[in-house]
Design a protein around this motif. Structure first.
Motif, PDB file in Angstrom:
ATOM      1  N   UNK A   1      -4.851 -13.948 -14.387  1.00 53.62           N
ATOM      2  CA  UNK A   1      -5.124 -14.414 -12.924  1.00 53.62           C
ATOM      3  C   UNK A   1      -5.932 -13.236 -12.372  1.00 53.62           C
ATOM      4  N   UNK A   2      -5.905 -12.149 -12.775  1.00 50.66           N
ATOM      5  CA  UNK A   2      -6.597 -10.868 -11.898  1.00 50.66           C
ATOM      6  C   UNK A   2      -8.142 -11.063 -12.130  1.00 50.66           C
TER       7      UNK A   2
ATOM      8  N   UNK B   1      -6.942 -14.674  -4.132  1.00 52.04           N
ATOM      9  CA  UNK B   1      -5.727 -13.740  -4.580  1.00 52.04           C
ATOM     10  C   UNK B   1      -4.380 -14.519  -4.641  1.00 52.04           C
ATOM     11  N   UNK B   2      -4.098 -15.002  -3.497  1.00 49.26           N
ATOM     12  CA  UNK B   2      -2.794 -15.715  -3.429  1.00 49.26           C
ATOM     13  C   UNK B   2      -2.845 -16.894  -4.205  1.00 49.26           C
ATOM     14  N   UNK B   3      -3.950 -18.002  -4.148  1.00 48.24           N
ATOM     15  CA  UNK B   3      -4.076 -18.931  -4.783  1.00 48.24           C
ATOM     16  C   UNK B   3      -3.920 -18.709  -6.464  1.00 48.24           C
ATOM     17  N   UNK B   4      -4.520 -17.789  -6.761  1.00 47.85           N
ATOM     18  CA  UNK B   4      -4.458 -17.481  -8.384  1.00 47.85           C
ATOM     19  C   UNK B   4      -3.001 -16.890  -8.448  1.00 47.85           C
ATOM     20  N   UNK B   5      -2.195 -16.140  -7.886  1.00 47.44           N
ATOM     21  CA  UNK B   5      -1.154 -15.606  -8.364  1.00 47.44           C
ATOM     22  C   UNK B   5      -0.014 -16.919  -8.084  1.00 47.44           C
TER      23      UNK B   5
ATOM     24  N   UNK C   1     -13.316 -13.262 -10.159  1.00 49.05           N
ATOM     25  CA  UNK C   1     -14.653 -14.172 -10.233  1.00 49.05           C
ATOM     26  C   UNK C   1     -14.762 -14.833  -9.078  1.00 49.05           C
ATOM     27  N   UNK C   2     -13.478 -15.292  -8.370  1.00 50.51           N
ATOM     28  CA  UNK C   2     -13.472 -15.983  -7.209  1.00 50.51           C
ATOM     29  C   UNK C   2     -14.130 -15.272  -6.103  1.00 50.51           C
ATOM     30  N   UNK C   3     -13.697 -13.850  -5.954  1.00 51.72           N
ATOM     31  CA  UNK C   3     -14.118 -12.874  -5.083  1.00 51.72           C
ATOM     32  C   UNK C   3     -15.691 -12.631  -5.109  1.00 51.72           C
ATOM     33  N   UNK C   4     -16.214 -12.559  -6.516  1.00 54.06           N
ATOM     34  CA  UNK C   4     -17.730 -12.410  -6.542  1.00 54.06           C
ATOM     35  C   UNK C   4     -18.511 -13.778  -5.996  1.00 54.06           C
TER      36      UNK C   4
ATOM     37  N   UNK D   1      -8.175  -5.311  -9.596  1.00 52.62           N
ATOM     38  CA  UNK D   1      -7.069  -4.436 -10.495  1.00 52.62           C
ATOM     39  C   UNK D   1      -6.138  -3.981  -9.615  1.00 52.62           C
ATOM     40  N   UNK D   2      -6.748  -3.090  -8.591  1.00 53.32           N
ATOM     41  CA  UNK D   2      -5.907  -2.381  -7.741  1.00 53.32           C
ATOM     42  C   UNK D   2      -4.948  -3.178  -7.019  1.00 53.32           C
ATOM     43  N   UNK D   3      -5.312  -4.279  -6.518  1.00 56.65           N
ATOM     44  CA  UNK D   3      -4.353  -5.354  -5.688  1.00 56.65           C
ATOM     45  C   UNK D   3      -3.261  -5.696  -6.668  1.00 56.65           C
ATOM     46  N   UNK D   4      -3.727  -5.790  -7.887  1.00 46.67           N
ATOM     47  CA  UNK D   4      -2.400  -6.363  -8.851  1.00 46.67           C
ATOM     48  C   UNK D   4      -1.555  -5.006  -9.226  1.00 46.67           C
ATOM     49  N   UNK D   5      -2.319  -3.810  -9.367  1.00 44.15           N
ATOM     50  CA  UNK D   5      -1.323  -2.876  -9.523  1.00 44.15           C
ATOM     51  C   UNK D   5      -0.622  -2.076  -8.250  1.00 44.15           C
TER      52      UNK D   5
END
Length: 305
Positions: A267-268, A250-254, A273-276, A220-224
């Motif tokens: 995307x967030x 992060x970059x792939x999803x964006x 999910x991918x990070x987990x 969430x903080x990255x998108x913010x």
């Protein structure tokens, strides 16, 4: 991994340098905060062992330490290359080892921190990386072979590596064959030429449920903080979507979002999910049961002196 840390302060060895401190663990577990605290308390400097923070201009999605953090404590191995470039493990190890030597030469304490398991293992275990340049013609030729033939060819020249790798991991099979054909030395022999370094290895200990919450908050903080704008700016500057730097969570999803195939909210969620999933793979590199790692809920300064 190196010798097991003790919960009690280690007695100083006569005429010996204090050992390297390594802070390990999965993404979002608090390693960076630990490293800052340790550096401030023990007159240290931080060496980033992160395969994504090497890229310039990819600050938000890689959680690169802020300018304020870098001003307060010197950081090494950040922003080494452009996002459309590649940086081999061997080159990274040379850079990291040179940084550690420089820090030690000035009487300061080197603190290696990162969640890139292979890179941290390579540093601590002293992997000797084959000094060979990429050969695209050889790589393309090997890519044309099926996995069974790759395994057979590797077994003929390096049976121990073939057995260890197995027949399903094409990437590692190809790499092992590349090493043999370009250096004349089996990769298993390179792997035996290890020079482990003295280190105290520590890591933040927290339940998986807490880690998942921290990952959600980080996404969430990255998108913010402007992750989408960071990617959009790079694309506008001409960075191709298949640049190596974009091959990261992060970059792939964006990129998918910017193509119109994913809402920003989805995307967030996809990033979290991918990070987990990634964090669970990292835990395989840094196991809670590993006796060489001193896990703690608080920074164990007394152990590190």
């Amino acid at each position: 991994m190196p010798s097991s840390p003790s919960p009690e302060p280690l007695p100083p060895a006569l005429d010996a340098k204090p050992p390297l401190i390594a802070v390990v663990g999965p993404t979002a577990c608090g390693k960076s905060d630990w490293a800052m605290t340790i550096a401030q308390r023990l007159n240290g400097e931080i060496v980033s062992i992160d395969s994504r923070q090497i890229y310039r201009r990819l600050d938000i999605g890689t959680a690169t330490p802020s300018a304020d953090m870098q001003a307060e404590v010197p950081h090494w191995c950040l922003n080494l290359i452009e996002p459309d470039e590649t940086y081999s493990l061997g080159a990274y190890m040379e850079t990291a080892r040179a940084a550690i030597s420089d820090i030690e030469s000035r009487g300061k304490r080197p603190i290696a921190v990162g969640g890139s398991g292979q890179h941290m293992r390579a540093l601590l275990e002293g992997w000797q990386i084959p000094p060979i340049a990429a050969d695209l013609n050889l790589r393309n030729r090997l890519e044309q072979l099926d996995s069974e033939l790759l395994w057979t060819q590797l077994h003929d020249v390096d049976p121990s590596s073939a057995i260890k790798i197995g027949g399903a991991n094409r990437r590692r099979l190809i790499r092992a064959l590349e090493v043999y054909e370009l250096s004349g030395v089996p990769i298993s022999e390179w792997q035996r030429r290890r020079l482990p370094i003295q280190a105290i290895v520590v890591g933040p200990s927290l339940p998986l449920s807490d880690l998942d919450r921290r990952i959600d908050a980080r996404a969430a903080s990255m998108f913010e903080a402007g992750l989408v704008d960071e990617v959009r700016t790079l694309l506008n500057d001409g960075l191709p979507q298949d640049a190596p730097g974009f091959d990261a969570i992060g970059y792939r999803e964006v990129l998918v979002h910017l193509r119109g195939d994913l809402s920003i909210a989805d995307a967030q969620t996809a990033v979290a999910t991918a990070t987990k999933r990634f964090a669970r793979r990292q835990r395989a590199w840094f196991r809670q049961a590993d006796p060489s790692i001193y896990w703690s809920t608080d920074v164990p300064i007394a152990t590190l002196r």
